[in-house]
Design an enzyme around this catalytic site. Structure first.
Site, PDB file in Angstrom:
ATOM      1  N   ASP A  36       0.846  -1.194   0.000  1.00  0.00           N
ATOM      2  CA  ASP A  36       0.000   0.000   0.000  1.00  0.00           C
ATOM      3  C   ASP A  36       0.886   1.251   0.000  1.00  0.00           C
ATOM      4  O   ASP A  36       1.917   1.299   0.675  1.00  0.00           O
ATOM      5  CB  ASP A  36      -0.921   0.004   1.237  1.00  0.00           C
ATOM      6  CG  ASP A  36      -2.067   1.002   1.105  1.00  0.00           C
ATOM      7  OD1 ASP A  36      -3.206   0.566   0.929  1.00  0.00           O
ATOM      8  OD2 ASP A  36      -1.798   2.232   1.181  1.00  0.00           O
ATOM      9  N   ILE A  37       0.473   2.240  -0.758  1.00  0.00           N
ATOM     10  CA  ILE A  37       1.283   3.460  -0.896  1.00  0.00           C
ATOM     11  C   ILE A  37       1.283   4.298   0.389  1.00  0.00           C
ATOM     12  O   ILE A  37       2.209   5.077   0.629  1.00  0.00           O
ATOM     13  CB  ILE A  37       0.776   4.281  -2.113  1.00  0.00           C
ATOM     14  CG1 ILE A  37       1.878   5.197  -2.642  1.00  0.00           C
ATOM     15  CG2 ILE A  37      -0.494   5.053  -1.778  1.00  0.00           C
ATOM     16  CD1 ILE A  37       1.555   5.781  -4.016  1.00  0.00           C
ATOM     17  N   ASN A  94     -12.778  -3.326   2.455  1.00  0.00           N
ATOM     18  CA  ASN A  94     -13.759  -2.248   2.529  1.00  0.00           C
ATOM     19  C   ASN A  94     -14.658  -2.331   1.296  1.00  0.00           C
ATOM     20  O   ASN A  94     -14.166  -2.467   0.176  1.00  0.00           O
ATOM     21  CB  ASN A  94     -13.054  -0.898   2.578  1.00  0.00           C
ATOM     22  CG  ASN A  94     -12.238  -0.719   3.843  1.00  0.00           C
ATOM     23  OD1 ASN A  94     -12.663  -1.134   4.918  1.00  0.00           O
ATOM     24  ND2 ASN A  94     -11.062  -0.133   3.733  1.00  0.00           N
ATOM     25  N   VAL A 103     -11.174   2.820  -3.610  1.00  0.00           N
ATOM     26  CA  VAL A 103     -10.808   2.369  -4.958  1.00  0.00           C
ATOM     27  C   VAL A 103     -11.791   1.278  -5.392  1.00  0.00           C
ATOM     28  O   VAL A 103     -11.879   0.222  -4.742  1.00  0.00           O
ATOM     29  CB  VAL A 103      -9.358   1.838  -4.977  1.00  0.00           C
ATOM     30  CG1 VAL A 103      -8.995   1.383  -6.391  1.00  0.00           C
ATOM     31  CG2 VAL A 103      -8.378   2.910  -4.488  1.00  0.00           C
ATOM     32  N   HIS A 107     -10.088  -5.196  -3.457  1.00  0.00           N
ATOM     33  CA  HIS A 107      -8.764  -5.356  -2.857  1.00  0.00           C
ATOM     34  C   HIS A 107      -8.930  -5.765  -1.414  1.00  0.00           C
ATOM     35  O   HIS A 107      -9.828  -5.294  -0.725  1.00  0.00           O
ATOM     36  CB  HIS A 107      -7.936  -4.073  -2.943  1.00  0.00           C
ATOM     37  CG  HIS A 107      -8.652  -2.850  -2.471  1.00  0.00           C
ATOM     38  ND1 HIS A 107      -9.613  -2.208  -3.217  1.00  0.00           N
ATOM     39  CD2 HIS A 107      -8.559  -2.154  -1.305  1.00  0.00           C
ATOM     40  CE1 HIS A 107     -10.072  -1.167  -2.544  1.00  0.00           C
ATOM     41  NE2 HIS A 107      -9.456  -1.116  -1.372  1.00  0.00           N
ATOM     42  N   MET A 108      -8.061  -6.672  -0.989  1.00  0.00           N
ATOM     43  CA  MET A 108      -8.021  -7.062   0.419  1.00  0.00           C
ATOM     44  C   MET A 108      -6.757  -6.448   1.013  1.00  0.00           C
ATOM     45  O   MET A 108      -5.680  -6.585   0.447  1.00  0.00           O
ATOM     46  CB  MET A 108      -7.964  -8.582   0.534  1.00  0.00           C
ATOM     47  CG  MET A 108      -8.118  -9.110   1.944  1.00  0.00           C
ATOM     48  SD  MET A 108      -9.835  -9.077   2.528  1.00  0.00           S
ATOM     49  CE  MET A 108     -10.507 -10.495   1.662  1.00  0.00           C
ATOM     50  N   HIS A 109      -6.937  -5.743   2.117  1.00  0.00           N
ATOM     51  CA  HIS A 109      -5.789  -5.233   2.860  1.00  0.00           C
ATOM     52  C   HIS A 109      -5.274  -6.356   3.759  1.00  0.00           C
ATOM     53  O   HIS A 109      -6.066  -6.967   4.489  1.00  0.00           O
ATOM     54  CB  HIS A 109      -6.193  -4.072   3.774  1.00  0.00           C
ATOM     55  CG  HIS A 109      -6.760  -2.875   3.068  1.00  0.00           C
ATOM     56  ND1 HIS A 109      -6.047  -1.716   2.874  1.00  0.00           N
ATOM     57  CD2 HIS A 109      -7.981  -2.639   2.519  1.00  0.00           C
ATOM     58  CE1 HIS A 109      -6.801  -0.822   2.245  1.00  0.00           C
ATOM     59  NE2 HIS A 109      -7.984  -1.352   2.018  1.00  0.00           N
TER      60      HIS A 109
HETATM   61  P1  5GP Z   1      -9.845   1.472   0.351  1.00  0.00           P
HETATM   62  O1  5GP Z   1     -10.136   2.674   1.181  1.00  0.00           O
HETATM   63  O2  5GP Z   1     -10.464   1.562  -1.034  1.00  0.00           O
HETATM   64  O3  5GP Z   1     -10.170   0.191   1.046  1.00  0.00           O
HETATM   65  O4  5GP Z   1      -8.269   1.416   0.190  1.00  0.00           O
HETATM   66  C1  5GP Z   1      -7.570   1.899  -0.898  1.00  0.00           C
HETATM   67  C2  5GP Z   1      -6.101   1.786  -0.565  1.00  0.00           C
HETATM   68  O5  5GP Z   1      -5.361   1.980  -1.743  1.00  0.00           O
HETATM   69  C3  5GP Z   1      -5.613   2.827   0.443  1.00  0.00           C
HETATM   70  O6  5GP Z   1      -5.048   2.167   1.571  1.00  0.00           O
HETATM   71  C4  5GP Z   1      -4.575   3.626  -0.340  1.00  0.00           C
HETATM   72  O7  5GP Z   1      -3.473   4.016   0.439  1.00  0.00           O
HETATM   73  C5  5GP Z   1      -4.186   2.665  -1.450  1.00  0.00           C
HETATM   74  N1  5GP Z   1      -3.762   3.317  -2.671  1.00  0.00           N
HETATM   75  C6  5GP Z   1      -4.385   4.335  -3.316  1.00  0.00           C
HETATM   76  N2  5GP Z   1      -3.709   4.659  -4.429  1.00  0.00           N
HETATM   77  C7  5GP Z   1      -2.643   3.826  -4.493  1.00  0.00           C
HETATM   78  C8  5GP Z   1      -1.574   3.677  -5.430  1.00  0.00           C
HETATM   79  O8  5GP Z   1      -1.462   4.377  -6.435  1.00  0.00           O
HETATM   80  N3  5GP Z   1      -0.661   2.695  -5.169  1.00  0.00           N
HETATM   81  C9  5GP Z   1      -0.749   1.888  -4.072  1.00  0.00           C
HETATM   82  N4  5GP Z   1       0.190   0.961  -3.920  1.00  0.00           N
HETATM   83  N5  5GP Z   1      -1.750   2.008  -3.172  1.00  0.00           N
HETATM   84  C10 5GP Z   1      -2.678   2.963  -3.380  1.00  0.00           C
END
Ligand code: 5GP
Length: 124
Positions: A36-37, A94, A103, A107-109
């Protein structure tokens, strides 16, 4: 309930097409995993299917059995690679508005590397 239409301009679709870089951890025919970024824990890895699925509901309804099996296997494999299986970790997908999904590509964190505390903060 019908699913939102998949937006192929989302950031993870661009990563899958190689239009923007990622720090890759693992890849197979059906999944890609990368850091994650903006990590929220010492280990914070995202595991995504290569197919165009908006969220877990879409994936569970529409992905093939092969894709679903590969996704589950990737989650276990990547957690092991990240070294968090002994002390424990957390998986979060999420989903939608109430789930605070930013996003719109499943995706699974995978979060770990230290004690994560309770699952949700107490509501005030
Ligand atoms: P969400 O809130 O949709 O569950 O999580 C999206 C995740 O994607 C966030 O933790 C965010 O930091 C990560 N993310 C967003 N843009 C990028 C990116 O360009 N590269 C990477 N590696 N992670 C990203």
């Amino acid at each position: 309930m019908s699913q939102p239409v998949y937006d192929d301009q989302n950031i993870f679709a661009k990563i899958l097409r190689g239009e923007i870089p990622c720090n890759k951890v693992d890849e197979c025919d059906h999944t890609l995993s990368f850091h994650d970024i903006q990590p929220q824990a010492p280990v914070h890895i995202l595991v995504i299917p290569k197919g165009a699925y908006v969220n877990m509901t879409d994936f569970s309804e529409n992905a093939s059995a092969e894709e679903q099996t590969a996704y589950l296997a990737a989650l276990g494999r990547v957690a092991k690679m990240a070294g968090v299986t002994k002390d424990g970790y957390r998986l979060i997908a999420n989903t939608g508005q109430h789930g605070h999904q930013d996003v719109p590509h499943l995706h699974m964190h995978i979060l770990g590397g230290h004690a994560l505390g309770r699952m949700l903060p107490a509501r005030s």
